[in-house]
Design a protein around this motif. Structure first.
Motif, PDB file in Angstrom:
ATOM      1  N   VAL A 154      53.346  38.789  34.610  1.00  0.00           N
ATOM      2  CA  VAL A 154      51.913  38.513  34.494  1.00  0.00           C
ATOM      3  C   VAL A 154      51.335  39.404  33.396  1.00  0.00           C
ATOM      4  O   VAL A 154      51.509  40.628  33.425  1.00  0.00           O
ATOM      5  CB  VAL A 154      51.164  38.825  35.814  1.00  0.00           C
ATOM      6  N   LEU A 155      50.652  38.782  32.446  1.00  0.00           N
ATOM      7  CA  LEU A 155      49.917  39.535  31.430  1.00  0.00           C
ATOM      8  C   LEU A 155      48.449  39.545  31.823  1.00  0.00           C
ATOM      9  O   LEU A 155      47.808  38.490  31.899  1.00  0.00           O
ATOM     10  CB  LEU A 155      50.096  38.858  30.060  1.00  0.00           C
ATOM     11  N   ALA A 156      47.911  40.731  32.101  1.00  0.00           N
ATOM     12  CA  ALA A 156      46.496  40.837  32.472  1.00  0.00           C
ATOM     13  C   ALA A 156      45.658  41.012  31.210  1.00  0.00           C
ATOM     14  O   ALA A 156      45.999  41.808  30.329  1.00  0.00           O
ATOM     15  CB  ALA A 156      46.279  42.019  33.404  1.00  0.00           C
ATOM     16  N   VAL A 157      44.573  40.263  31.145  1.00  0.00           N
ATOM     17  CA  VAL A 157      43.670  40.357  30.000  1.00  0.00           C
ATOM     18  C   VAL A 157      42.634  41.452  30.280  1.00  0.00           C
ATOM     19  O   VAL A 157      41.912  41.383  31.283  1.00  0.00           O
ATOM     20  CB  VAL A 157      42.960  39.003  29.772  1.00  0.00           C
ATOM     21  N   ASP A 158      42.619  42.438  29.444  1.00  0.00           N
ATOM     22  CA  ASP A 158      41.697  43.580  29.477  1.00  0.00           C
ATOM     23  C   ASP A 158      41.979  44.547  30.632  1.00  0.00           C
ATOM     24  O   ASP A 158      42.262  45.710  30.391  1.00  0.00           O
ATOM     25  CB  ASP A 158      40.226  43.121  29.504  1.00  0.00           C
ATOM     26  N   VAL A 159      41.840  44.089  31.869  1.00  0.00           N
ATOM     27  CA  VAL A 159      42.248  44.901  33.029  1.00  0.00           C
ATOM     28  C   VAL A 159      42.844  43.959  34.070  1.00  0.00           C
ATOM     29  O   VAL A 159      42.473  42.788  34.103  1.00  0.00           O
ATOM     30  CB  VAL A 159      41.072  45.677  33.676  1.00  0.00           C
ATOM     31  N   PRO A 160      43.742  44.440  34.919  1.00  0.00           N
ATOM     32  CA  PRO A 160      44.214  43.584  36.014  1.00  0.00           C
ATOM     33  C   PRO A 160      43.014  43.216  36.894  1.00  0.00           C
ATOM     34  O   PRO A 160      42.239  44.094  37.276  1.00  0.00           O
ATOM     35  CB  PRO A 160      45.207  44.480  36.768  1.00  0.00           C
ATOM     36  N   SER A 161      42.861  41.940  37.163  1.00  0.00           N
ATOM     37  CA  SER A 161      41.667  41.494  37.891  1.00  0.00           C
ATOM     38  C   SER A 161      41.563  42.185  39.240  1.00  0.00           C
ATOM     39  O   SER A 161      42.543  42.266  39.991  1.00  0.00           O
ATOM     40  CB  SER A 161      41.716  39.981  38.078  1.00  0.00           C
ATOM     41  N   GLY A 162      40.374  42.664  39.523  1.00  0.00           N
ATOM     42  CA  GLY A 162      40.132  43.370  40.786  1.00  0.00           C
ATOM     43  C   GLY A 162      40.138  44.877  40.604  1.00  0.00           C
ATOM     44  O   GLY A 162      39.610  45.611  41.430  1.00  0.00           O
ATOM     45  N   ASN A 169      40.453  51.914  40.820  1.00  0.00           N
ATOM     46  CA  ASN A 169      40.555  51.539  42.233  1.00  0.00           C
ATOM     47  C   ASN A 169      40.337  50.042  42.416  1.00  0.00           C
ATOM     48  O   ASN A 169      39.868  49.358  41.516  1.00  0.00           O
ATOM     49  CB  ASN A 169      39.523  52.318  43.051  1.00  0.00           C
ATOM     50  N   GLY A 170      40.663  49.551  43.612  1.00  0.00           N
ATOM     51  CA  GLY A 170      40.418  48.144  43.936  1.00  0.00           C
ATOM     52  C   GLY A 170      41.713  47.381  44.120  1.00  0.00           C
ATOM     53  O   GLY A 170      42.703  47.642  43.437  1.00  0.00           O
ATOM     54  N   ALA A 171      41.704  46.428  45.058  1.00  0.00           N
ATOM     55  CA  ALA A 171      42.872  45.563  45.266  1.00  0.00           C
ATOM     56  C   ALA A 171      42.940  44.619  44.080  1.00  0.00           C
ATOM     57  O   ALA A 171      41.974  43.933  43.775  1.00  0.00           O
ATOM     58  CB  ALA A 171      42.708  44.782  46.561  1.00  0.00           C
ATOM     59  N   ALA A 172      44.055  44.625  43.401  1.00  0.00           N
ATOM     60  CA  ALA A 172      44.071  43.956  42.098  1.00  0.00           C
ATOM     61  C   ALA A 172      45.374  43.209  41.867  1.00  0.00           C
ATOM     62  O   ALA A 172      46.353  43.372  42.591  1.00  0.00           O
ATOM     63  CB  ALA A 172      43.895  45.002  41.004  1.00  0.00           C
TER      64      ALA A 172
END
Ligand SMILES: NC(=O)C1=CN([C@@H]2O[C@H](COP(=O)(O)OP(=O)(O)OC[C@H]3O[C@@H](n4cnc5c(N)ncnc54)[C@H](O)[C@@H]3O)[C@@H](O)[C@H]2O)[C@@H](O)CC1
Ligand SMILES: [K+]
Length: 478
Positions: A154-162, A169-172
């Motif tokens: 998985v390539l996350a754009v800008d930041v991993p979502s979440g 922090n955050g479930a992502a």
């Protein structure tokens, strides 16, 4: 585009300064340029990471992060791939940039689905970027779970979502790669950021450094410049370290810190054990000079205090705080300071006397010092480290994934070396000894601390596979 490695001092930004830079850049460029550049950068990296992938699921969210995904889809389609796009937006509410990209993607014939495809070779996570707020629910949470359960890269754009781009922090999404756009987001490097982001890449979208007035809010720490020793030097040129700790049953902690100080280049290392009835010599490390702690001339030494200090260290602290030339406080010394307002005043007063002090708490020790909880400290590690530095007028190293080094009035440093192998007994004692050795050699507190943290983690990163990491060996190799 740059792969981010811990070999350079990269500037890190928070969401607020990123927005300032984005506004300044958008005002200076034709409309939609930044999103076009972002989409192209994402598509290029996807192609480089997975040249043979055909079915590429691009999960797009409602904002401009989704817009970046829509732009990337067009390029990948043009390059012969089969992007399978899902969009979680509402045309009535979408921002103008994302809406423009949505229309262009439709015109380009990109295939849209209402739900994740049944299978895919590679995924792009463009659900949420720096605008992510609240914890994902409903379809957003389902798509994040689908990205995480697929087993594909998985390539996350800008930041991993979440993931909160400021705090980490955050479930992502747990990405294998993350491409940070425009600025390098500090939340990728601390708390849960490193686990969520995978390998981190950065594309400044063609902007020159200094666009906008958003100065970095942190720096990624870098290795120390190589230093050479003059031939005409002697052990006195590299300073004396005293380790004070080793209450009954805990001599090992002090000896580990002593070993780290010795291997860290201090000229001479004394170990003042708080348990006077134990060792007189460490035959495995005869270089260490074991002395009663109160016989040492602390005013001429860099002192590491607290390693295995137990309750006994409390009695030593008034003298240590008032006399040590330079000081590292760790472990039980920090707990004693946290419990005693008088010791806190003494700690704070050192700065006024020009005495360098570094404190090295883990999150629970930090919480005791701040009168908060470990969860509150972890909720914003940078803020907690800054608060420690400010409150106690010293340099604070908040340990944990992405250790933070903060000093009063200084831009904090986030460390990008180290791994979970360091989660073993004694590695904190080793770090304290390493910082003390650098103080003894004349580094200022901020540099001594950040360079030691970097070297400590880098040693763990170089550790051979299959060989257990022990603190004793770390002290010798780091
Ligand atoms: N505007 C531009 O030209 C550029 C934008 N960029 C991209 O744009 C992103 C920022 O865009 P935005 O400010 O639109 O923010 P995002 O796209 O990150 O997210 C904001 C949207 O998501 C919704 N949202 C937030 N949290 C949610 C949740 N938990 N569940 C469901 N929906 C949620 C919000 O209501 C809003 O609609 C950056 O991260 C970057 O990827 C960059 O490409 C640079 C250029
Ligand atoms: K994302």
């Amino acid at each position: 585009m740059h792969p981010i490695r811990p070999d350079r001092r990269w500037p890190l930004h928070d969401i607020a300064t990123t927005r300032q830079i984005e506004q300044a850049a958008a005002a200076a460029l034709p409309p939609h340029t930044l999103m076009e550049r972002a989409g192209l950068a994402v598509a290029r990296l996807a192609l480089a990471l997975a040249p043979h992938a055909r079915r590429i699921w691009i999960a797009c969210g409602p904002g401009n992060n989704g817009g970046d995904g829509l732009e990337a889809a067009m390029h990948l389609q043009r390059w012969g791939k089969a992007p399978q796009l899902t969009w979680l937006g509402d045309e009535g509410k979408a921002p103008a940039d994302a809406l423009a990209s949505l229309q262009r993607a439709r015109q380009a014939g990109v295939a849209f689905g209402a739900a994740p495809p049944p299978d895919w070779d590679f995924a792009i996570d463009a659900l949420l970027g720096i605008g992510g707020a609240r914890s994902p629910q409903g379809r957003m949470a389902e798509w994040i779970a689908a990205l995480n359960s697929g087993g594909q890269s998985v390539l996350a754009v800008d930041v991993p979502s979440g993931l909160d781009a400021d705090t980490g922090n955050g479930a992502a999404v747990r990405a294998t790669h993350t491409l940070s756009l425009l600025t390098l987001k500090r939340g990728l490097f601390t708390a849960h950021g490193r686990d969520a982001a995978g390998a981190i890449w950065f594309d400044e979208l063609g902007l020159l450094p200094g666009t906008g007035d958003g100065a970095p809010t942190a720096w990624l720490s870098s290795p120390a410049a190589a230093s050479t020793r003059l031939h005409a030097s002697h052990k006195g040129s590299y300073g004396d370290v005293a380790v004070i700790g080793g209450a009954p049953g805990m001599a090992g902690a002090a000896l580990l810190a002593g070993s780290a100080a010795l291997h860290g280049g201090a000229g001479r290392v004394f170990v003042g054990l708080l348990d006077a009835d134990t060792l007189k010599v460490d035959s495995a490390q005869p270089e260490l000079m074991l002395r009663p702690w109160d016989s040492l001339d602390l005013g001429a030494m860099s002192v590491a205090c607290g390693c295995g200090g137990g309750e006994a260290v409390r009695a030593a602290l008034p003298k240590v705080l008032s006399t040590a030339r330079a000081l590292v406080l760790d472990a039980d010394a920090l707990n004693a300071v946290a419990a005693d307002p008088q010791l806190q005043l003494q700690l704070k007063a050192r700065a006024g006397r020009g005495r360098a002090t570094v404190i090295t708490p883990h999150p629970l020790e930090a919480a005791r010092l701040l009168g908060s909880s470990a969860a509150q400290v972890q909720a914003d590690r940078l803020a907690a480290a800054r608060e420690l530095a400010q409150r106690f007028s010293c340099v604070a190293v908040l340990k944990g994934s992405g250790s933070i080094t903060a000093g009063p009035g200084e831009v904090p440093l986030v460390n990008f070396t180290g791994n979970a192998r360091l989660a073993t007994a004694g590695t904190g004692d080793v770090l304290a000894g390493m910082v003390a050795a650098r103080l003894a050699q004349g580094r200022d507190a901020m540099r001594a601390a950040s360079e030691a943290v970097h070297a400590h983690g880098a040693c763990a990163d170089r550790w051979p596979d299959g060989e257990p990491l022990t603190a004793g060996e770390l002290a010798r190799r780091a």
